[in-house]
Write an enzyme that holds these catalytic residues in place. Structure first.
Site, PDB file in Angstrom:
ATOM      1  N   HIS A  20     -13.335  14.987  34.031  1.00  0.00           N
ATOM      2  CA  HIS A  20     -13.483  14.385  35.365  1.00  0.00           C
ATOM      3  C   HIS A  20     -12.131  13.940  35.923  1.00  0.00           C
ATOM      4  O   HIS A  20     -12.043  12.940  36.637  1.00  0.00           O
ATOM      5  CB  HIS A  20     -14.503  13.239  35.352  1.00  0.00           C
ATOM      6  CG  HIS A  20     -15.904  13.725  35.176  1.00  0.00           C
ATOM      7  ND1 HIS A  20     -16.690  14.153  36.223  1.00  0.00           N
ATOM      8  CD2 HIS A  20     -16.642  13.927  34.051  1.00  0.00           C
ATOM      9  CE1 HIS A  20     -17.864  14.563  35.763  1.00  0.00           C
ATOM     10  NE2 HIS A  20     -17.861  14.444  34.442  1.00  0.00           N
ATOM     11  N   ILE A  21     -11.122  14.683  35.582  1.00  0.00           N
ATOM     12  CA  ILE A  21      -9.768  14.355  36.023  1.00  0.00           C
ATOM     13  C   ILE A  21      -9.273  15.350  37.069  1.00  0.00           C
ATOM     14  O   ILE A  21      -8.451  15.025  37.905  1.00  0.00           O
ATOM     15  CB  ILE A  21      -8.812  14.356  34.788  1.00  0.00           C
ATOM     16  CG1 ILE A  21      -9.182  13.218  33.832  1.00  0.00           C
ATOM     17  CG2 ILE A  21      -7.340  14.237  35.203  1.00  0.00           C
ATOM     18  CD1 ILE A  21      -9.123  11.827  34.429  1.00  0.00           C
ATOM     19  N   ASP A  22      -9.836  16.578  37.033  1.00  0.00           N
ATOM     20  CA  ASP A  22      -9.279  17.607  37.949  1.00  0.00           C
ATOM     21  C   ASP A  22      -9.379  17.185  39.407  1.00  0.00           C
ATOM     22  O   ASP A  22      -8.398  17.283  40.160  1.00  0.00           O
ATOM     23  CB  ASP A  22      -9.901  19.000  37.693  1.00  0.00           C
ATOM     24  CG  ASP A  22     -11.414  19.076  37.775  1.00  0.00           C
ATOM     25  OD1 ASP A  22     -12.075  18.030  37.912  1.00  0.00           O
ATOM     26  OD2 ASP A  22     -11.938  20.216  37.726  1.00  0.00           O
ATOM     27  N   GLY A 107     -25.849  26.268  32.016  1.00  0.00           N
ATOM     28  CA  GLY A 107     -26.047  24.820  31.973  1.00  0.00           C
ATOM     29  C   GLY A 107     -25.537  24.177  30.696  1.00  0.00           C
ATOM     30  O   GLY A 107     -26.046  23.159  30.251  1.00  0.00           O
ATOM     31  N   SER A 108     -24.520  24.780  30.081  1.00  0.00           N
ATOM     32  CA  SER A 108     -24.062  24.292  28.786  1.00  0.00           C
ATOM     33  C   SER A 108     -22.748  23.534  28.868  1.00  0.00           C
ATOM     34  O   SER A 108     -22.220  23.093  27.855  1.00  0.00           O
ATOM     35  CB  SER A 108     -23.848  25.494  27.859  1.00  0.00           C
ATOM     36  OG  SER A 108     -22.829  26.321  28.420  1.00  0.00           O
ATOM     37  N   LEU A 110     -20.055  24.979  29.680  1.00  0.00           N
ATOM     38  CA  LEU A 110     -18.996  25.949  29.329  1.00  0.00           C
ATOM     39  C   LEU A 110     -18.645  26.837  30.526  1.00  0.00           C
ATOM     40  O   LEU A 110     -17.994  27.867  30.388  1.00  0.00           O
ATOM     41  CB  LEU A 110     -19.434  26.825  28.145  1.00  0.00           C
ATOM     42  CG  LEU A 110     -19.742  26.078  26.843  1.00  0.00           C
ATOM     43  CD1 LEU A 110     -20.256  27.052  25.774  1.00  0.00           C
ATOM     44  CD2 LEU A 110     -18.515  25.344  26.315  1.00  0.00           C
ATOM     45  N   ASP A 157     -12.374  24.660  36.061  1.00  0.00           N
ATOM     46  CA  ASP A 157     -13.188  25.724  35.468  1.00  0.00           C
ATOM     47  C   ASP A 157     -12.745  27.102  35.949  1.00  0.00           C
ATOM     48  O   ASP A 157     -12.565  28.030  35.154  1.00  0.00           O
ATOM     49  CB  ASP A 157     -14.667  25.543  35.825  1.00  0.00           C
ATOM     50  CG  ASP A 157     -15.197  24.202  35.384  1.00  0.00           C
ATOM     51  OD1 ASP A 157     -14.481  23.489  34.663  1.00  0.00           O
ATOM     52  OD2 ASP A 157     -16.324  23.856  35.773  1.00  0.00           O
TER      53      ASP A 157
HETATM   54  C1  GLA Z   1     -17.365  20.432  35.863  1.00  0.00           C
HETATM   55  C2  GLA Z   1     -16.549  20.765  37.114  1.00  0.00           C
HETATM   56  C3  GLA Z   1     -15.061  20.652  36.843  1.00  0.00           C
HETATM   57  C4  GLA Z   1     -14.699  19.314  36.176  1.00  0.00           C
HETATM   58  C5  GLA Z   1     -15.632  19.027  34.996  1.00  0.00           C
HETATM   59  C6  GLA Z   1     -15.435  17.644  34.443  1.00  0.00           C
HETATM   60  O1  GLA Z   1     -17.167  21.398  34.875  1.00  0.00           O
HETATM   61  O2  GLA Z   1     -16.838  22.058  37.587  1.00  0.00           O
HETATM   62  O3  GLA Z   1     -14.331  20.825  38.046  1.00  0.00           O
HETATM   63  O4  GLA Z   1     -14.690  18.274  37.097  1.00  0.00           O
HETATM   64  O5  GLA Z   1     -16.997  19.157  35.359  1.00  0.00           O
HETATM   65  O6  GLA Z   1     -14.181  17.541  33.887  1.00  0.00           O
END
Ligand code: GLA
Length: 372
Positions: A20-22, A107-108, A110, A157
């Protein structure tokens, strides 16, 4: 029927640390994995993108001139969104057949959606003979996730899916998109990925809610500190100004500040080969996701606790957006079988769910193969 002309794939991803940093403009440490979405593509001489899947009986036909109208379809909406954003960026979409084969579990945590979006754009660009700009493709895929799928995500991602390199993790600065590739050297340890297999719902709305909370906290802190991203805030500033935030936002910001610091130290630990230190950071990251960011839940917590209870495991945490999905654990390579057995049994006993383990390597993000 004509043969498929190209086989294109884009990877799913893990994230060592920096959750949750991006979208707060800080650094994250993802890596592309060998679980991926593969697209077989050929031209079909129509103005349609015809989609089929190796794992589904469904067939979906997307009209190239109406790509905006498929948001609510059950299968094919990620492909439609990706194609639309690519088209809006000025690229010509040519009628084609695409057969999709996804090995990233949905929904994993990944990033199956990023793998689908990125591979769809790469396939369209490849069949049209266009040169590839991986970062630009990642940005268009992110736009598809935000504007079409409705998840207000950051760039991690799609960037990892497009730009990942075999055997390297990425230290990605989500503000500047500068990326340092670090060899993943874990000594006698390996990363084990485990799915808690709890079906999760509401993930999108809760994710968007967290994101809105960080926007709100930034608005308040901006007036006092002149920062433009939450990831700029350091520990001393947080201490001095946290009382100006409502209780919930205070916890959210505490996660962001501490997680950014953990990414910084994890980089040093990885470079120095200090696995104990890296493991400790994974554990602290999970605790902060649980207590401050509140994105874990009973099952992911139970899975992480089972992993952390093993002496062969130096650290474990939930990865991705949260509320379910996968954990990564840093486990002594020689003890992986015992680790899995223990975690499986103790998680089953605690929750009634069967954990699933994936054998996956750190892989290239995009691969393209000409078939004929
Ligand atoms: C999901 C979002 C990413 C990122 C993560 C948490 O995967 O798509 O952009 O925020 O949650 O790090």
């Amino acid at each position: 029927m004509k043969e498929y002309e190209y086989k294109v794939s884009a990877a799913g991803r893990i994230n060592i640390i920096g959750e949750h940093i991006d979208y707060c403009g800080g650094k994250v440490m993802p890596a592309a994995i060998s679980l991926k979405n593969t697209v077989y593509i050929r031209l079909n001489g129509t103005n349609k993108i015809n989609l089929s899947w190796t794992t589904l009986p469904d067939k979906v036909s997307l009209d190239i001139d109406k790509l905006e109208s498929y948001k609510d379809i059950k299968y094919g909406n990620y492909q439609a969104g990706a194609a639309l954003m690519w088209q809006r960026a000025g690229h010509k979409i040519i009628g084609c057949d695409m057969l999709h084969d996804c090995t990233v579990p949905f929904g994993s945590g990944l990033s199956s959606s990023a793998a689908i979006e990125v591979s769809t754009i790469v396939a369209l660009a490849t069949i049209a003979g266009e040169p590839l700009d991986k970062v630009d493709i990642a940005l268009k895929a992110q736009q598809a996730e935000r504007e079409y799928a409705g998840v207000n995500c950051g760039i991690m991602d799609q960037y990892a899916s497009a730009c990942g390199k075999k055997d390297y993790v990425m230290l990605l600065d989500c503000n500047t998109l500068e990326c340092e590739y670090l060899p993943l050297r874990l000594g006698n340890y390996s990363l084990v990925i485990t799915n808690c297999n709890k079906p999760h719902n509401l993930i999108e709305s809760k994710y968007n809610e967290r994101r809105a909370e960080t926007d709100e906290a930034l608005k308040i802190l901006k007036q006092k500190l002149g920062i433009s991203r939450l990831a700029e805030l350091n520990g001393a500033q947080y201490k001095a100004f946290h009382s100006s935030l409502p209780q919930v936002l205070r916890k959210r910001v505490e996660h962001i500040v501490s997680e950014c610091e953990r990414v910084r130290i994890a980089t040093l630990a990885l470079k120095a080969g200090n696995m104990d230190m890296l493991g400790g950071l994974l554990n602290r990251s999970h605790a902060s996701l649980r207590d401050n960011y509140e994105v874990t839940g009973r099952e992911p917590d139970a899975l992480v606790e089972a992993a952390q209870a093993q002496s062969c495991c130096l650290g474990s945490r939930l990865i991705g957006g949260g509320f379910g999905g996968c954990t990564i654990s840093l486990v002594k390579t020689g003890s992986i079988d015992e680790f899995k057995e223990f975690v499986y049994n103790s998680y089953l006993q605690a929750t009634g769910y069967k954990a699933e383990f994936y054998n996956t390597d750190i892989a290239d993000g995009i691969t393209i193969e000409k078939l004929i």
